[in-house]
Design an enzyme around this catalytic site. Structure first.
Site, PDB file in Angstrom:
ATOM      1  N   GLU A 114       0.264  -1.261   0.367  1.00  0.00           N
ATOM      2  CA  GLU A 114      -0.270  -0.366   0.094  1.00  0.00           C
ATOM      3  C   GLU A 114       0.551   0.643  -0.221  1.00  0.00           C
ATOM      4  O   GLU A 114       0.537   1.934   1.263  1.00  0.00           O
ATOM      5  CB  GLU A 114      -1.003  -0.135   1.090  1.00  0.00           C
ATOM      6  CG  GLU A 114      -1.873  -1.479   1.233  1.00  0.00           C
ATOM      7  CD  GLU A 114      -2.857  -1.285   2.444  1.00  0.00           C
ATOM      8  OE1 GLU A 114      -3.038  -0.310   3.239  1.00  0.00           O
ATOM      9  OE2 GLU A 114      -3.625  -2.147   2.300  1.00  0.00           O
ATOM     10  N   GLU A 148      -4.720  -8.129  -1.554  1.00  0.00           N
ATOM     11  CA  GLU A 148      -4.828  -8.716  -0.335  1.00  0.00           C
ATOM     12  C   GLU A 148      -6.392  -7.845   0.163  1.00  0.00           C
ATOM     13  O   GLU A 148      -7.055  -7.117  -0.371  1.00  0.00           O
ATOM     14  CB  GLU A 148      -3.790  -7.530   0.724  1.00  0.00           C
ATOM     15  CG  GLU A 148      -4.223  -7.324   2.402  1.00  0.00           C
ATOM     16  CD  GLU A 148      -3.350  -6.175   2.896  1.00  0.00           C
ATOM     17  OE1 GLU A 148      -2.507  -6.838   2.289  1.00  0.00           O
ATOM     18  OE2 GLU A 148      -3.646  -5.593   3.984  1.00  0.00           O
TER      19      GLU A 148
END
Length: 438
Positions: free
Chosen positions: A119, A241
């Site tokens: 991220e 994810e």
């Protein structure tokens, strides 16, 4: 509720590439991925530590080998997320620690696919630092070249950019600029992450709200919209994810049967929309974990195992009419000794009502008997135990799986689903040639 199989009986094959030959992946990632330094036993990793106020962790060579031993025993492949915050003063990625890890891994012939960073668009909030998208794209190009220099990893998979869901224009731009600056050419699969809501203030109503279920479709459409801006974007798309709620999940909800409706729907909807791989967060730790603190399965673990046992990779084109609280999907069924002959189709999904759901399945000819697997809570929706056809699922001695025995029911014009239940119906000897045994 009416489930209609397209009259042309068209099938949509998942774009699973040849390299996805494993039963599952074990991803070593998450926020801690950008805080881990690899240290071969007996060596120091202090020279590679970033200038960060956050804790950093050591992954030793011996632990790395033990992890791979576990993965091989389970028949799964490892994806490792390399630390993207190890950087030079000019902002480019410092690959020295990665090279140590690659050399060690090649020496021991460890099967690994790779990521770089977790991220990265959220680094300013999580680590008080910035890695811009263009720089990250160039870093991926460098990592791909680095992997190509190792004979053991020249054909390994590199995935990215592993951003959060594209909920704002800034994140959309980050995602696009990464791909435009070399990221698209360097990766074998494009990844983004997805959660429905925050676990810190989630309510049980959100777990059953139809708008929550529909949010995933919106997020996937947004990613596809950004990809359409590229001249060519024909690469696998992964949910790199995902779970129900970020911030570690929602206490006493994400790890209960209540959370399993969103999980099975995510598996069905993702496949229907062309997502090739769904990576679940997490195996252990957090309120969204598949295993509890005693290493015993939570409900989503049982759902995952049964899904892998029954659901194949070929997605069948269908249309639905009727109550939106009943959400169904259809795939070719996985081969099974119970239905060894004939073209088998599995219809699966959820009933989000507190009353029995009625389903008519049209345009599908099949045998007169159907194998039914219905999952329900053994108490309330907040139970950590799951029943299969009325019997509580439990591991056997030595942690062996129990037998997943179906109930044989008659194929009728109208099928029924119990209130707040998850169902898998296997129809055998169908008229779908695409589902015939190979």
């Amino acid at each position: 509720m009416v489930l209609v199989f397209a009259k042309c009986m068209s099938e949509m094959l998942s774009k699973v590439k040849e390299y996805i030959r494993w039963r599952a992946y074990l991803r070593i990632g998450g926020n801690q991925a950008d805080q881990i330094v690899f240290v071969q036993d007996g060596l120091s990793g202090t020279n590679y530590r970033s200038e960060s106020e956050f804790d950093e962790y050591i992954l030793s060579g011996s632990d790395w080998l033990q992890l791979h031993h576990l993965a091989r025993q389970a028949g799964i492949k490892v994806i490792y997320d390399l630390n993207s915050l190890l950087r030079f003063v000019n902002g480019s990625w410092n690959s020295e620690n990665a090279q140590q890890m690659l050399s060690f891994s090649q020496q021991h012939k460890l099967e690994v696919d790779w990521e770089l960073g977790n991220e990265p668009n959220s680094y300013p909030k999580k680590f008080d630092t910035v890695v811009n998208a263009s720089q990250l794209g160039r870093d991926f190009v460098g990592l791909r070249e680095l992997l190509n220099g190792y004979s053991w990893y020249e054909n390994s998979l590199l995935i990215g950019p592993s951003t959060t869901r594209l909920r704002t224009k800034d994140i959309e731009d980050y995602f696009l600029h990464f791909l435009e600056s070399g990221g698209f050419e360097s990766v074998g699969a494009i990844t983004f992450h997805h959660y429905y809501f925050s676990g810190m203030n989630a309510t049980s109503r959100e777990f059953l709200d139809l708008s929550t279920f529909d949010y995933l479709e919106y997020c996937i459409d947004t990613v596809k919209s950004v990809l359409s801006l590229l001249p060519s974007a024909d690469k696998p798309l992964w949910l790199g994810e995902t779970s129900t709620a970020w911030h570690g999940g929602a206490p006493n909800m994400s790890d209960r049967f209540l959370g399993s409706f969103l999980w099975i729907d995510k598996l069905g909807l993702s496949a229907k929309m062309g997502i090739d791989v769904v990576v679940r967060q997490s195996i252990f730790k957090g309120d969204y974990a598949l295993l509890n603190q005693s290493y015993y399965p939570n409900p989503d673990w049982w759902v995952s195992v049964l899904y892998k046992e029954l659901v194949g990779t070929k997605v069948i084109t269908t249309e639905t009419e009727g109550k939106a609280e009943i959400r169904l999907y259809a795939h070719c069924a996985r081969p099974n000794s119970i239905w060894a002959s004939g073209s088998s189709v599995v219809v699966f999904g959820v009933n989000l009502q507190d009353e029995v759901g009625f389903v008519q399945i049209k345009e599908l000819r099949s045998a007169s008997q159907v194998y039914s697997y219905e999952l329900s809570s053994n108490e309330t929706l907040f139970s950590q135990f799951v029943q299969l056809n009325g019997e509580t699922l439990q591991l056997r001695q030595n942690s062996n799986l129990p037998a997943f025995r179906p109930t044989v029911i008659e194929r009728t014009e109208t099928m029924t689903i119990s209130p707040y239940a998850i169902v898998f119906w296997v129809f055998t000897d169908t008229d779908l040639e695409a589902c015939a045994p190979e």
